[in-house]
Design an enzyme around this catalytic site. Sequence first.
Site, short mmCIF file in Angstrom:
data_model
loop_
_atom_site.label_atom_id
_atom_site.label_comp_id
_atom_site.label_asym_id
_atom_site.label_seq_id
_atom_site.Cartn_x
_atom_site.Cartn_y
_atom_site.Cartn_z
N SER A 152 0.84 -1.20 0.00
CA SER A 152 0.00 0.00 0.00
C SER A 152 0.87 1.25 0.00
O SER A 152 1.63 1.49 0.95
CB SER A 152 -0.89 0.00 1.24
OG SER A 152 -1.47 1.28 1.37
N MET B 294 -12.08 4.82 -0.68
CA MET B 294 -12.73 5.08 0.62
C MET B 294 -13.36 6.46 0.50
O MET B 294 -12.81 7.46 0.97
CB MET B 294 -11.69 5.01 1.74
CG MET B 294 -11.27 3.58 2.05
SD MET B 294 -9.69 3.49 2.92
CE MET B 294 -8.60 3.53 1.52
N MET C 78 -11.69 -5.43 5.52
CA MET C 78 -10.83 -4.51 6.28
C MET C 78 -10.56 -5.12 7.66
O MET C 78 -11.49 -5.50 8.37
CB MET C 78 -11.51 -3.16 6.48
CG MET C 78 -11.69 -2.31 5.24
SD MET C 78 -10.16 -1.85 4.40
CE MET C 78 -9.21 -1.06 5.70
N HIS D 72 -8.31 1.23 -4.08
CA HIS D 72 -9.25 1.03 -2.97
C HIS D 72 -9.89 2.38 -2.66
O HIS D 72 -9.24 3.26 -2.11
CB HIS D 72 -8.46 0.48 -1.77
CG HIS D 72 -9.25 0.34 -0.51
ND1 HIS D 72 -8.65 0.16 0.73
CD2 HIS D 72 -10.59 0.35 -0.27
CE1 HIS D 72 -9.59 0.08 1.67
NE2 HIS D 72 -10.77 0.19 1.09
N ASP E 191 -6.91 -6.21 4.37
CA ASP E 191 -6.23 -4.91 4.37
C ASP E 191 -6.20 -4.34 5.78
O ASP E 191 -7.24 -4.03 6.34
CB ASP E 191 -6.99 -3.97 3.40
CG ASP E 191 -6.34 -2.61 3.24
OD1 ASP E 191 -5.23 -2.40 3.77
OD2 ASP E 191 -6.96 -1.77 2.58
N MET F 121 -8.78 8.37 -0.49
CA MET F 121 -9.60 8.84 0.65
C MET F 121 -10.05 10.27 0.38
O MET F 121 -9.24 11.09 -0.09
CB MET F 121 -8.77 8.81 1.93
CG MET F 121 -8.13 7.44 2.21
SD MET F 121 -7.33 7.43 3.81
CE MET F 121 -6.55 5.81 3.77
N HIS G 246 -1.26 -1.28 -4.15
CA HIS G 246 -2.52 -0.87 -3.52
C HIS G 246 -2.54 0.65 -3.39
O HIS G 246 -1.65 1.26 -2.80
CB HIS G 246 -2.62 -1.54 -2.15
CG HIS G 246 -3.95 -1.41 -1.49
ND1 HIS G 246 -5.06 -2.15 -1.88
CD2 HIS G 246 -4.37 -0.63 -0.47
CE1 HIS G 246 -6.09 -1.84 -1.09
NE2 HIS G 246 -5.71 -0.90 -0.25
N ASP H 239 -4.67 3.69 -2.10
CA ASP H 239 -5.77 4.08 -1.20
C ASP H 239 -6.28 5.48 -1.52
O ASP H 239 -5.55 6.46 -1.35
CB ASP H 239 -5.28 4.04 0.25
CG ASP H 239 -5.16 2.63 0.79
OD1 ASP H 239 -6.16 1.89 0.71
OD2 ASP H 239 -4.07 2.27 1.27
C1 DX5 Z 1 -6.19 1.84 5.56
C2 DX5 Z 1 -5.77 1.43 4.18
C3 DX5 Z 1 -4.70 0.43 4.13
C4 DX5 Z 1 -3.39 0.83 4.78
C5 DX5 Z 1 -2.79 -0.43 5.33
O1 DX5 Z 1 -7.37 2.54 5.45
O2 DX5 Z 1 -6.88 0.91 3.47
O3 DX5 Z 1 -4.47 0.00 2.79
O4 DX5 Z 1 -2.49 1.44 3.91
O5 DX5 Z 1 -1.65 -0.11 6.04
P1 DX5 Z 1 -0.98 -1.11 7.07
O6 DX5 Z 1 -0.56 -2.31 6.29
O7 DX5 Z 1 0.17 -0.32 7.61
O8 DX5 Z 1 -2.00 -1.42 8.12
ZN ZN Z 2 -6.53 -0.02 1.50
#
Ligand code: DX5
Ligand code: ZN
Length: 221
Positions: free
Chosen positions: A9, A69, A141, A67, A179, A38, A34, A36
């Site tokens: 990620s 969010m 998650m 991903h 994740d 947001m 990955h 993310d």
């Molecule tokens: C959190 C993200 C994850 C995050 C995971 O909302 O969706 O993808 O980057 O990070 P680690 O592996 O450090 O928990």
């Molecule tokens: Zn994620």
Amino acid sequence: MQDLIISPSILSLDYAKVSEQLAALERSNAKWLHFDVMDAHFVPNLTFGPDVCKGFRRAVSLMMDVHLMVVDPWFVSDLFLRSGAGLISFHLEAMKDIQDALALCAHIRKHGVMGGIAVKPATPIEPLLPYLDQLDLVLIMSVEPGFGGQSFMPEMLDKVKQVHKEIEQRKLNTRIQIDGGINEATARLAIAAGCDTLVAGSYVFRADIENAVDSLLCLKP
Ligand code: DX5
Ligand code: ZN
């Protein structure tokens, strides 16, 4: 079981060392990256838009595993359909209902991009089970979405087991992604429960990237 895929990620990437870390990712055995997204509303954090995804796509050959969010996955997924995403997952909690989520997944797949549905820790998985054949991936998650570096919630393994059982019984190709809080110890538990796709942020980027990816890949039975 499907091949194990590691999806580092980039939330945890060291942005002072982008090219160095991207080169290490390229040399590593990670197949997906990955990404993310947001929007500061669905989660209390703000990250990257589609142009950044395009840039990463050009810089590395890993598949972009996006991903979302965000509160409006219909709108935002359209932005990413044109940005080099190989897979787009979005949250069930952001959709009107299951049918709305399945319709968005079908829309994404129609564009030749894999479609996945993500669930937060408090969301039960049972309502999705009858529809797994319409998804390329289920994202479970194992932390509250929003930030990297949190601790793995072992209770989420029950959801993984339920999805895995259904996939085995119906002989589906749907992937199970987990994740949040993945490291060598938690990855072992996730794989044993049936996960075939592991997102790992801080574990990979706070160490030697290639070795960290291999340390997860070698856990495959
Ligand atoms: C959190 C993200 C994850 C995050 C995971 O909302 O969706 O993808 O980057 O990070 P680690 O592996 O450090 O928990
Ligand atoms: Zn994620």
